[in-house]
Design an enzyme around this catalytic site. Structure first.
Site, PDB file in Angstrom:
ATOM      1  N   ALA A 103      14.501   1.330 -24.100  1.00 22.27           N
ATOM      2  CA  ALA A 103      14.276  -0.041 -24.556  1.00 22.27           C
ATOM      3  C   ALA A 103      13.054  -0.611 -23.845  1.00 22.27           C
ATOM      4  CB  ALA A 103      15.493  -0.899 -24.231  1.00 22.27           C
ATOM      5  N   LYS A 104      12.305  -1.414 -24.583  1.00 20.32           N
ATOM      6  CA  LYS A 104      11.160  -2.095 -23.972  1.00 20.32           C
ATOM      7  C   LYS A 104      11.674  -3.454 -23.511  1.00 20.32           C
ATOM      8  CE  LYS A 104       6.274  -2.727 -25.046  1.00 20.32           C
ATOM      9  NZ  LYS A 104       5.695  -2.237 -23.798  1.00 20.32           N
TER      10      LYS A 104
END
Ligand code: PMP
Length: 299
Positions: A154-155
């Site tokens: 995930a960013k």
């Protein structure tokens, strides 16, 4: 760097508002705990003079995956956000732009899940890439977040504290950028870019698992396929990387950018003679939709 002026508008929860007048809640869980997800996207003025967002769907799909990985409610479709982003660029008279969508949480000082999320999209001018300066990179004393402690695909906002520390350390030591290892000591990635190295005409890059699965990284794989350049994913040690002919970082903002050295050990292949340079050229053409014919096969 000025990100906005009195005329700039941003896209906030379904409407366009002036950046200077937009507000957010200081009690947001995102501000206090780094609990947010975001994207970094580029638009380019194409060879035909049009404005094109590069890999827009891929970026908005990843934004959704990041939100889901963080248990954040996500109610937007990629299609509606792409339309909104083109409108945002138009309203701000931008073509070569950096686009930053951010999903954030409401006021909440607890750790419990929220019932809603908010979304803002900002955009600012990006100068067309001109420089050919190669990077002097330092092996960081910081490792990338442990995948057993974070959902690293995930960013997410909080992950970037690690990037900030690593990048600041490299600059404080007189280098341009940092290279971080994973929890096992293998090469992982830069603070905001993936890494590839070239040896005898073949490319190597760290496998997925401890890194952000970069959209530019995937584009480099596409280019390798088009050009018949062999590329392999594997665990890479720092010693191995120092034996490379050439090395580059790749990312949406960085595009494809070559290295001069790692810890002052220079890479021997002149950048202009490297396969990496060919990839860089193809990438530059791809983003502006310039047709390019594979030339390697003719050589
Ligand atoms: N790794 C990290 C840690 C990043 O922040 C980025 C930039 N988003 C990348 C790799 C490259 O990803 P992309 O090519 O999707 O921009």
């Amino acid at each position: 760097m000025t990100y906005y002026n009195e005329h700039t508008v941003l896209y906030l929860n379904g409407g366009f508002v002036r950046a200077a007048e937009a507000t957010m809640d200081y009690y947001s869980q995102s501000l206090h705990y780094g609990y947010s997800v975001f994207e970094g996207i580029r638009s380019y003025k194409t060879i035909n003079g049009e404005t094109k967002i590069f890999k827009a769907k891929e970026h908005y799909d990843r934004l959704q995956q990041s939100a889901e990985a963080m248990n954040m409610p996500y109610t937007w479709s990629a299609e509606e956000l792409i339309v909104a982003t083109y409108e945002l660029l138009k309203r701000n008279k931008l073509q070569d732009a950096y686009i930053r969508p951010l999903v954030y949480a409401p006021a909440n000082m607890n750790f419990v899940q929220n019932k809603e999320s908010f979304l803002v999209i900002e955009a600012w001018e990006m100068q067309p890439f001109l420089g050919e300066k190669l990077l002097r990179v330092m092996s960081s004393s910081f490792q990338r977040p442990n995948p057993k402690g974070f959902r690293i695909t995930a960013k997410a906002g909080g992950h970037y504290v690690n990037s900030i520390l690593a990048s600041q350390e490299a600059k404080a030591n007189g280098f341009d950028e940092a290279l971080l290892s994973d929890m096992n000591g293998f090469i992982a990635e830069g603070p905001g870019a993936n890494v590839f190295y070239e040896k005898e005409g073949k490319l190597f890059t760290p496998s997925l698992g401890n890194i952000l699965p970069g959209i530019t990284r995937a584009t480099v794989f596409e280019i390798c396929e088009e050009l018949n350049i062999p590329v392999e994913e594997k665990s890479i040690t720092t010693e191995e990387l120092k034996q490379a002919d050439a090395v580059f970082f790749c990312g949406t903002a960085a595009e494809v950018i070559g290295w001069e050295s790692l810890d002052n050990v220079k890479f021997p292949k002149p950048w202009n003679d490297s396969v990496s340079k060919t990839i860089q050229n193809f990438y530059k053409d791809k983003v502006i939709e310039k047709e390019n014919k594979p030339t390697l096969e003719l050589a």
